[in-house]
Scaffold this motif. Sequence first.
Motif, PDB file in Angstrom:
ATOM      1  N   THR A 238      37.531 -16.236  49.069  1.00 17.40           N
ATOM      2  CA  THR A 238      37.616 -16.942  47.779  1.00 17.40           C
ATOM      3  C   THR A 238      38.769 -16.371  46.963  1.00 17.40           C
ATOM      4  O   THR A 238      39.137 -15.199  47.100  1.00 17.40           O
ATOM      5  CB  THR A 238      36.325 -16.809  46.931  1.00 17.40           C
ATOM      6  N   PHE A 239      39.343 -17.231  46.116  1.00 13.95           N
ATOM      7  CA  PHE A 239      40.433 -16.840  45.201  1.00 13.95           C
ATOM      8  C   PHE A 239      40.243 -17.713  43.977  1.00 13.95           C
ATOM      9  O   PHE A 239      40.511 -18.916  44.023  1.00 13.95           O
ATOM     10  CB  PHE A 239      41.782 -17.119  45.903  1.00 13.95           C
ATOM     11  N   HIS A 240      39.720 -17.129  42.905  1.00 13.03           N
ATOM     12  CA  HIS A 240      39.429 -17.914  41.701  1.00 13.03           C
ATOM     13  C   HIS A 240      40.260 -17.432  40.526  1.00 13.03           C
ATOM     14  O   HIS A 240      40.262 -16.254  40.195  1.00 13.03           O
ATOM     15  CB  HIS A 240      37.947 -17.808  41.338  1.00 13.03           C
ATOM     16  N   ALA A 241      40.940 -18.384  39.903  1.00 14.95           N
ATOM     17  CA  ALA A 241      41.698 -18.056  38.700  1.00 14.95           C
ATOM     18  C   ALA A 241      42.100 -19.362  38.015  1.00 14.95           C
ATOM     19  O   ALA A 241      42.285 -20.392  38.663  1.00 14.95           O
ATOM     20  CB  ALA A 241      42.954 -17.263  39.047  1.00 14.95           C
ATOM     21  N   GLY A 242      42.255 -19.285  36.705  1.00 17.85           N
ATOM     22  CA  GLY A 242      42.881 -20.379  35.979  1.00 17.85           C
ATOM     23  C   GLY A 242      41.979 -21.522  35.576  1.00 17.85           C
ATOM     24  O   GLY A 242      40.887 -21.707  36.112  1.00 17.85           O
ATOM     25  N   THR A 243      42.473 -22.276  34.568  1.00 13.02           N
ATOM     26  CA  THR A 243      41.697 -23.405  34.035  1.00 13.02           C
ATOM     27  C   THR A 243      42.523 -24.679  33.895  1.00 13.02           C
ATOM     28  O   THR A 243      41.971 -25.761  33.790  1.00 13.02           O
ATOM     29  CB  THR A 243      41.145 -23.055  32.635  1.00 13.02           C
ATOM     30  N   ALA A 244      43.840 -24.591  33.856  1.00 13.28           N
ATOM     31  CA  ALA A 244      44.658 -25.782  33.631  1.00 13.28           C
ATOM     32  C   ALA A 244      46.031 -25.607  34.268  1.00 13.28           C
ATOM     33  O   ALA A 244      46.451 -24.490  34.580  1.00 13.28           O
ATOM     34  CB  ALA A 244      44.815 -26.028  32.122  1.00 13.28           C
ATOM     35  N   THR A 245      46.734 -26.722  34.429  1.00 14.29           N
ATOM     36  CA  THR A 245      48.029 -26.688  35.122  1.00 14.29           C
ATOM     37  C   THR A 245      49.094 -25.919  34.344  1.00 14.29           C
ATOM     38  O   THR A 245      50.049 -25.401  34.923  1.00 14.29           O
ATOM     39  CB  THR A 245      48.561 -28.115  35.359  1.00 14.29           C
ATOM     40  N   ASN A 246      48.958 -25.863  33.034  1.00 16.68           N
ATOM     41  CA  ASN A 246      50.035 -25.266  32.231  1.00 16.68           C
ATOM     42  C   ASN A 246      49.641 -23.971  31.536  1.00 16.68           C
ATOM     43  O   ASN A 246      50.200 -23.610  30.525  1.00 16.68           O
ATOM     44  CB  ASN A 246      50.524 -26.288  31.192  1.00 16.68           C
ATOM     45  N   ILE A 247      48.614 -23.337  32.096  1.00 14.33           N
ATOM     46  CA  ILE A 247      48.197 -22.047  31.515  1.00 14.33           C
ATOM     47  C   ILE A 247      48.236 -20.979  32.601  1.00 14.33           C
ATOM     48  O   ILE A 247      47.676 -21.178  33.684  1.00 14.33           O
ATOM     49  CB  ILE A 247      46.753 -22.120  30.960  1.00 14.33           C
ATOM     50  N   ILE A 248      48.896 -19.863  32.322  1.00 15.17           N
ATOM     51  CA  ILE A 248      48.802 -18.710  33.227  1.00 15.17           C
ATOM     52  C   ILE A 248      47.591 -17.903  32.771  1.00 15.17           C
ATOM     53  O   ILE A 248      47.537 -17.466  31.620  1.00 15.17           O
ATOM     54  CB  ILE A 248      50.089 -17.851  33.171  1.00 15.17           C
ATOM     55  N   PRO A 249      46.601 -17.742  33.671  1.00 14.01           N
ATOM     56  CA  PRO A 249      45.380 -17.037  33.250  1.00 14.01           C
ATOM     57  C   PRO A 249      45.628 -15.536  33.150  1.00 14.01           C
ATOM     58  O   PRO A 249      46.665 -15.034  33.601  1.00 14.01           O
ATOM     59  CB  PRO A 249      44.390 -17.361  34.363  1.00 14.01           C
ATOM     60  N   SER A 250      44.657 -14.837  32.596  1.00 15.90           N
ATOM     61  CA  SER A 250      44.838 -13.387  32.443  1.00 15.90           C
ATOM     62  C   SER A 250      44.263 -12.613  33.626  1.00 15.90           C
ATOM     63  O   SER A 250      44.615 -11.453  33.825  1.00 15.90           O
ATOM     64  CB  SER A 250      44.214 -12.905  31.135  1.00 15.90           C
ATOM     65  N   SER A 251      43.371 -13.245  34.390  1.00 14.83           N
ATOM     66  CA  SER A 251      42.813 -12.496  35.518  1.00 14.83           C
ATOM     67  C   SER A 251      42.557 -13.411  36.712  1.00 14.83           C
ATOM     68  O   SER A 251      42.513 -14.643  36.574  1.00 14.83           O
ATOM     69  CB  SER A 251      41.515 -11.790  35.100  1.00 14.83           C
ATOM     70  N   ALA A 252      42.398 -12.802  37.854  1.00 21.01           N
ATOM     71  CA  ALA A 252      42.072 -13.535  39.086  1.00 21.01           C
ATOM     72  C   ALA A 252      41.071 -12.693  39.872  1.00 21.01           C
ATOM     73  O   ALA A 252      41.117 -11.459  39.841  1.00 21.01           O
ATOM     74  CB  ALA A 252      43.332 -13.758  39.924  1.00 21.01           C
ATOM     75  N   THR A 253      40.158 -13.358  40.568  1.00 30.25           N
ATOM     76  CA  THR A 253      39.161 -12.653  41.375  1.00 30.25           C
ATOM     77  C   THR A 253      39.249 -13.142  42.813  1.00 30.25           C
ATOM     78  O   THR A 253      39.210 -14.350  43.074  1.00 30.25           O
ATOM     79  CB  THR A 253      37.738 -12.902  40.821  1.00 30.25           C
TER      80      THR A 253
END
Length: 390
Positions: A238-253
């Motif tokens: 699994t690789f989970h991160a992000g919420t939208a196409t134009n946002i760089i998220p702060s974390s990834a799991t």
Amino acid sequence: MSEPWLARAAAVESWARDLRRRIHANPELSGQEWETAALVAQTLAGLGLSTRTGVGGHGVVCDIVGGSPGPMVALRADMDALPIQEATGLSYASQRPGVMHACGHDGHTAMLLGTASVLAAARDRLRGTVRLIFQPAEETVAGAAAMCADGAMNGVSAIFALHGWPGVDVGTIATKPGPVMASTDTFEIVIQGRGSHGAYPHLSRDPIAIGALVVIAAQQIVARQIDPLEPAVITFGTFHAGTATNIIPSSATLTGTMRALSASVREALPRALEETTRGVCASQGATCTCTIHTGVDPVVNDPTWTVVAVEATRAGLGAEYTAELHAPSMGAEDFGVYLRHAPGAFLRLGIGDNAVGHDCRYDFNDAALVHGMACMAVVAEKALDAADLR
Ligand SMILES: [Zn+2]
Ligand SMILES: [Zn+2]
């Protein structure tokens, strides 16, 4: 003279097949095997055998005491199913949405009940005690440890198990000494970067881009740090991160599994993964946590007991129903936990052309039941004799 185990098994074949289909239609997830365990206990009671229930959760232990005193050997079956929506279209398909016997544990359980029946009928000729272990929660690799902690292996000199195997001729028993199944340990990596607008990557520490580097770098561990003659697997599941196409998220799991066949490689993998992940993250201005969840040992067949099992199978089923196993599997099994308490062997039972285990089209092949039941019975008998001589 050897007891005609095949004929005895054939006499209970349709009974065992009905049990198998009943279990198949009513699968239960790991740790929730109430009904299956109750059916097992009730069936054993019907054979005049006494049982200990609630062992290590929903486990059932049953001792078949032979006609003369002697050592104890154990046979193990697993009872749990998987969170899969069945797609076989069979008349006895799962009646529980999203739960399915896709690893053949329905077959293993029915087979060991059949073995119980033939051994109980021939108990006078057994020199010692055959312990039957019906374990819960194999798929979560938790059941064997719980059963051992609850005393399931106390007094056991050797232990054996059969696992249905697609791609091997129906009824053929295949095994080898040494490693046959891999260890499994899982990991969870949380990369802490810095979020930003998707248009301003220079203001971020992009955990998705960094995570991608971690995934690639981890493959270098297997390719460049582990002896190429030693099998090893690192898989990210699994690789989970992000919420939208134009946002760089702060974390990834990221999570995944590591497999090995030897203790040294098993030990090296988590250390290397953690070092690599930390190094990659540091080079990109991010931080991380790397959590390892210890799973189970590789299954390593004892050379002496493997020979006992193979020779017993040859004697009981005929040489045409034994095959040499050439390579282990990187799949995992918690049978290795029992082998910490006593030596033994893990055997594959051919179920012919079939979907691979954990596939929604998998169905344990009933045509293999007779050979599976006879194999377990004759292995138990011969193992008792061999243990007596030791
Ligand atoms: Zn499985
Ligand atoms: Zn399985």
